[in-house]
Write a protein that holds these residues in place. Structure first.
Motif, PDB file in Angstrom:
ATOM      1  N   SER A  57       0.831  -1.215   0.000  1.00  0.00           N
ATOM      2  CA  SER A  57       0.000   0.000   0.000  1.00  0.00           C
ATOM      3  C   SER A  57       0.858   1.255   0.000  1.00  0.00           C
ATOM      4  CB  SER A  57      -0.902   0.022   1.237  1.00  0.00           C
ATOM      5  OG  SER A  57      -1.817  -1.027   1.202  1.00  0.00           O
ATOM      6  N   LEU A  97       2.732   1.729  -3.414  1.00  0.00           N
ATOM      7  CA  LEU A  97       1.843   2.290  -4.442  1.00  0.00           C
ATOM      8  C   LEU A  97       1.501   3.742  -4.145  1.00  0.00           C
ATOM      9  CD1 LEU A  97      -0.559  -0.716  -5.069  1.00  0.00           C
ATOM     10  CD2 LEU A  97       1.206   0.163  -6.599  1.00  0.00           C
ATOM     11  N   TYR A 109       4.504   5.772  -5.104  1.00  0.00           N
ATOM     12  CA  TYR A 109       4.641   5.795  -6.559  1.00  0.00           C
ATOM     13  C   TYR A 109       3.662   6.780  -7.192  1.00  0.00           C
ATOM     14  CZ  TYR A 109       4.345   4.348 -11.412  1.00  0.00           C
ATOM     15  OH  TYR A 109       4.308   4.347 -12.783  1.00  0.00           O
TER      16      TYR A 109
END
Length: 171
Positions: free
Chosen positions: A83, A86, A89
């Motif tokens: 989590s 991401l 990112y």
């Protein structure tokens, strides 16, 4: 239309970044983490530094912080790590765009990022056999987004100070 002044910021100190992540981690360790609506301070701090300092705080640090939170939460190893990775990112992907918006619109972007990270964790938990915790779970992202202006003010404060103070300088 009233524009807020854009400050010329000092470079972010690596020790301050590490200290802020440590404080966020310690805030997540407090027992209030089980209450409904308490935001994930590590996720919020990671989003902030991924947007403001993407070269210093990136996916690797997000993964490490996620592993720390997995161990603390006794969660499936890698749930928070995925989590947070991401989250970092996507925050890095939009970091140039987000900084041009006013604070309210930035908070909406942060809300969507945190909501996606929460959904990833929820899907993993439900996939491995956990129960759906209820819709109040998403209140965390909403409260964290509401805290975005405060977090921004706090974490940018050390960068706003001048290296040599001059009362006649407007910046």
């Amino acid at each position: 239309m009233n524009q807020h002044p854009h400050y010329i910021l000092l470079p972010a100190n690596g020790f301050f970044i590490a200290f802020s992540l440590l404080i966020a981690f310690l805030l997540n360790l407090l027992p209030w983490g089980q209450w409904v609506g308490v935001p994930d301070f590590v996720a919020l701090t990671l989003v902030f530094w991924s947007i403001h300092q993407p070269r210093k705080v990136g996916i690797g640090i997000a993964f490490f912080m996620g592993l720390l939170m997995d161990v603390h939460d006794a969660a499936l190893l890698g749930e928070n790590a995925l989590s947070y990775t991401l989250l970092s990112y996507f925050a890095i992907m939009i970091h140039r765009r987000v900084l041009w918006f006013p604070m309210g619109v930035q908070a909406l972007h942060v809300f969507s990022l945190l909501l996606v990270a929460q959904m990833v964790g929820l899907i993993i938990r439900v996939f491995v056999g956990g129960a759906f915790p209820g819709w109040m779970l998403f209140l965390e992202s909403l409260i964290a987004a509401a805290l975005w202006p405060v977090v921004t003010w706090l974490l940018l404060a050390p960068q706003r100070r001048a290296t040599n103070r001059d009362d006649t300088r407007p910046i």
